[in-house]
Write a protein that holds these residues in place. Sequence first.
Motif, PDB file in Angstrom:
ATOM      1  N   ARG A   1       0.521  -1.580   0.097  1.00 35.56           N
ATOM      2  CA  ARG A   1       0.295   0.077  -0.228  1.00 35.56           C
ATOM      3  C   ARG A   1       0.676   1.215   0.004  1.00 35.56           C
ATOM      4  O   ARG A   1       0.335   1.914  -0.086  1.00 35.56           O
ATOM      5  CB  ARG A   1      -0.810   0.346   1.102  1.00 35.56           C
ATOM      6  CG  ARG A   1      -1.613   1.162   1.415  1.00 35.56           C
ATOM      7  CD  ARG A   1      -2.595   1.227   0.388  1.00 35.56           C
ATOM      8  NE  ARG A   1      -3.346   2.051   0.204  1.00 35.56           N
ATOM      9  CZ  ARG A   1      -3.547   3.865  -0.683  1.00 35.56           C
ATOM     10  NH1 ARG A   1      -2.266   3.453  -1.432  1.00 35.56           N
ATOM     11  NH2 ARG A   1      -3.903   4.002  -0.330  1.00 35.56           N
ATOM     12  N   ARG A   2       1.927   1.674   0.636  1.00 30.44           N
ATOM     13  CA  ARG A   2       3.084   2.252   0.687  1.00 30.44           C
ATOM     14  C   ARG A   2       3.874   2.617  -0.938  1.00 30.44           C
ATOM     15  O   ARG A   2       3.635   3.931  -0.561  1.00 30.44           O
ATOM     16  CB  ARG A   2       3.817   2.291   2.101  1.00 30.44           C
ATOM     17  CG  ARG A   2       4.827   3.611   2.172  1.00 30.44           C
ATOM     18  CD  ARG A   2       5.307   3.109   3.832  1.00 30.44           C
ATOM     19  NE  ARG A   2       5.092   2.898   4.959  1.00 30.44           N
ATOM     20  CZ  ARG A   2       5.246   1.549   5.336  1.00 30.44           C
ATOM     21  NH1 ARG A   2       6.562   1.443   4.762  1.00 30.44           N
ATOM     22  NH2 ARG A   2       4.537   1.286   5.744  1.00 30.44           N
TER      23      ARG A   2
ATOM     24  N   ARG B   1       1.170   4.076  -2.747  1.00 30.47           N
ATOM     25  CA  ARG B   1       0.986   6.063  -2.773  1.00 30.47           C
ATOM     26  C   ARG B   1       2.242   6.705  -2.963  1.00 30.47           C
ATOM     27  O   ARG B   1       2.097   7.368  -3.970  1.00 30.47           O
ATOM     28  CB  ARG B   1       0.980   5.784  -1.036  1.00 30.47           C
ATOM     29  CG  ARG B   1       0.720   7.474  -0.818  1.00 30.47           C
ATOM     30  CD  ARG B   1       1.155   7.346   0.736  1.00 30.47           C
ATOM     31  NE  ARG B   1       2.401   7.109   1.146  1.00 30.47           N
ATOM     32  CZ  ARG B   1       2.559   7.402   2.424  1.00 30.47           C
ATOM     33  NH1 ARG B   1       1.995   7.549   3.401  1.00 30.47           N
ATOM     34  NH2 ARG B   1       4.002   7.033   2.778  1.00 30.47           N
ATOM     35  N   ASP B   2       2.889   6.040  -3.179  1.00 30.84           N
ATOM     36  CA  ASP B   2       4.503   6.926  -3.023  1.00 30.84           C
ATOM     37  C   ASP B   2       4.818   6.978  -4.340  1.00 30.84           C
ATOM     38  O   ASP B   2       5.682   7.534  -5.144  1.00 30.84           O
ATOM     39  CB  ASP B   2       5.755   5.952  -2.686  1.00 30.84           C
ATOM     40  CG  ASP B   2       5.891   6.451  -0.861  1.00 30.84           C
ATOM     41  OD1 ASP B   2       4.628   7.011  -0.696  1.00 30.84           O
ATOM     42  OD2 ASP B   2       6.530   5.655  -1.005  1.00 30.84           O
TER      43      ASP B   2
ATOM     44  N   ASN C   1       3.967  -0.974   9.655  1.00 29.58           N
ATOM     45  CA  ASN C   1       5.219  -0.768   9.830  1.00 29.58           C
ATOM     46  C   ASN C   1       6.830  -0.883   9.473  1.00 29.58           C
ATOM     47  O   ASN C   1       8.304  -0.039   9.339  1.00 29.58           O
ATOM     48  CB  ASN C   1       5.781  -0.218  11.573  1.00 29.58           C
ATOM     49  CG  ASN C   1       4.814   0.530  12.351  1.00 29.58           C
ATOM     50  OD1 ASN C   1       4.822  -0.115  12.891  1.00 29.58           O
ATOM     51  ND2 ASN C   1       4.673   2.944  11.756  1.00 29.58           N
TER      52      ASN C   1
ATOM     53  N   THR D   1      10.017  -1.840   6.470  1.00 31.89           N
ATOM     54  CA  THR D   1       9.725  -0.612   5.938  1.00 31.89           C
ATOM     55  C   THR D   1      11.243  -1.901   5.062  1.00 31.89           C
ATOM     56  O   THR D   1      11.726  -3.417   4.439  1.00 31.89           O
ATOM     57  CB  THR D   1      10.827   0.148   6.371  1.00 31.89           C
ATOM     58  OG1 THR D   1      11.297   1.305   5.663  1.00 31.89           O
ATOM     59  CG2 THR D   1      12.188  -0.379   7.090  1.00 31.89           C
TER      60      THR D   1
ATOM     61  N   TYR E   1      12.311   2.797  -0.152  1.00 33.74           N
ATOM     62  CA  TYR E   1      11.602   3.476   0.607  1.00 33.74           C
ATOM     63  C   TYR E   1      11.597   4.387   2.126  1.00 33.74           C
ATOM     64  O   TYR E   1      12.567   4.058   2.548  1.00 33.74           O
ATOM     65  CB  TYR E   1      10.181   2.143   1.722  1.00 33.74           C
ATOM     66  CG  TYR E   1       9.565   2.057   0.710  1.00 33.74           C
ATOM     67  CD1 TYR E   1       8.100   1.416   0.622  1.00 33.74           C
ATOM     68  CD2 TYR E   1      10.529   0.167   0.289  1.00 33.74           C
ATOM     69  CE1 TYR E   1       7.831   1.084  -0.206  1.00 33.74           C
ATOM     70  CE2 TYR E   1       9.463  -0.923  -0.384  1.00 33.74           C
ATOM     71  CZ  TYR E   1       8.295  -0.365  -0.805  1.00 33.74           C
ATOM     72  OH  TYR E   1       7.334  -1.431  -1.451  1.00 33.74           O
TER      73      TYR E   1
ATOM     74  N   THR F   1       9.683   6.071   4.119  1.00 31.82           N
ATOM     75  CA  THR F   1       8.696   6.476   5.262  1.00 31.82           C
ATOM     76  C   THR F   1       8.573   5.392   5.624  1.00 31.82           C
ATOM     77  O   THR F   1       8.893   3.604   4.849  1.00 31.82           O
ATOM     78  CB  THR F   1       7.976   7.000   5.146  1.00 31.82           C
ATOM     79  OG1 THR F   1       6.754   6.572   4.254  1.00 31.82           O
ATOM     80  CG2 THR F   1       7.797   8.133   4.518  1.00 31.82           C
ATOM     81  N   THR F   2       8.126   4.928   7.318  1.00 28.80           N
ATOM     82  CA  THR F   2       7.385   3.790   7.680  1.00 28.80           C
ATOM     83  C   THR F   2       6.472   3.643   7.965  1.00 28.80           C
ATOM     84  O   THR F   2       5.744   3.732   9.361  1.00 28.80           O
ATOM     85  CB  THR F   2       8.437   2.882   8.782  1.00 28.80           C
ATOM     86  OG1 THR F   2       8.885   4.171   9.699  1.00 28.80           O
ATOM     87  CG2 THR F   2       9.809   2.874   8.217  1.00 28.80           C
ATOM     88  N   ASP F   3       5.610   4.772   8.081  1.00 29.56           N
ATOM     89  CA  ASP F   3       3.938   5.402   8.777  1.00 29.56           C
ATOM     90  C   ASP F   3       2.865   4.859   8.287  1.00 29.56           C
ATOM     91  O   ASP F   3       3.218   3.852   6.839  1.00 29.56           O
ATOM     92  CB  ASP F   3       3.925   6.622   8.082  1.00 29.56           C
ATOM     93  CG  ASP F   3       3.764   6.781   6.304  1.00 29.56           C
ATOM     94  OD1 ASP F   3       4.506   6.729   6.145  1.00 29.56           O
ATOM     95  OD2 ASP F   3       2.897   7.673   5.947  1.00 29.56           O
TER      96      ASP F   3
ATOM     97  N   ILE G   1      -0.444   2.993   6.845  1.00 29.68           N
ATOM     98  CA  ILE G   1      -1.313   3.393   6.167  1.00 29.68           C
ATOM     99  C   ILE G   1      -2.356   2.676   6.895  1.00 29.68           C
ATOM    100  O   ILE G   1      -2.302   1.545   6.482  1.00 29.68           O
ATOM    101  CB  ILE G   1      -0.824   3.838   4.476  1.00 29.68           C
ATOM    102  CG1 ILE G   1      -0.161   3.969   4.083  1.00 29.68           C
ATOM    103  CG2 ILE G   1      -1.817   3.794   3.794  1.00 29.68           C
ATOM    104  CD1 ILE G   1       0.531   3.733   2.979  1.00 29.68           C
TER     105      ILE G   1
END
Length: 219
Positions: free
Chosen positions: A99-100, A103-104, A145, A147, A151, A153-155, A157
């Motif tokens: 998902r990250r 988004r990115d 979280n 990673t 990447y 970020t590790t936020d 989602i």
Amino acid sequence: MLYLSSYMLGDHADRLLAMAGGAGARMAVLTNALDAIPLEAQLNFVRTKYDPLTYFFQNGFDPSLFDLRRYFGRPHELASLLRQYRIIWALGGNSFLLRRAMRDSGFDTILPDLLKRGIVYAGWSAGACVAGDLMSAVAAMDEPNVTAPGYLTTDPIETGLGLLPYQIIPHYESDHPETSAARGAVEWAMKHGVKYVPLRDGEVIIENRGHVDFLPKLR
């Protein structure tokens, strides 16, 4: 159009071929759910157990691997490339990492246009999990979280792609290593009043022009 499976192609690959125009349909295979696995381990797995390119080719598709990290911050280039395919398939792995990456890279912003063009979004496990409205229950199965190289970020989602108004929980009551975790995800969703649909391996959800079919396990 959507084709979402608990595990691999599920028991209804013929339906996906029909949705995509028949044998030889070009398929972009998103690999990013696997990014946290060291490359050597991935290559060894491909050599000894499962090669996605061979698997999809043997089932009638024309697959190509896609790493969304190459398109972080370049959504227009990504959109131009993906328009050349009939199917976008997201592999299983870590749902939050996938998902990250979506988004990115801007994949989540270009997907609505791709769907309007008749391209099928499909996937198994993580690829199905990200299709729902939220991802909170899936945290019982995947590390939010996590990673990987590339990447920033590790936020975690919490929202999915919003293609369906519930969360998909794969591998439920199946002969799969994550079946116990899937049961925990279902229990969490029930406790918190979250809408969810559990899928057993072999089962498939198909959405076509607003009509949703839940296809059963056949074998």
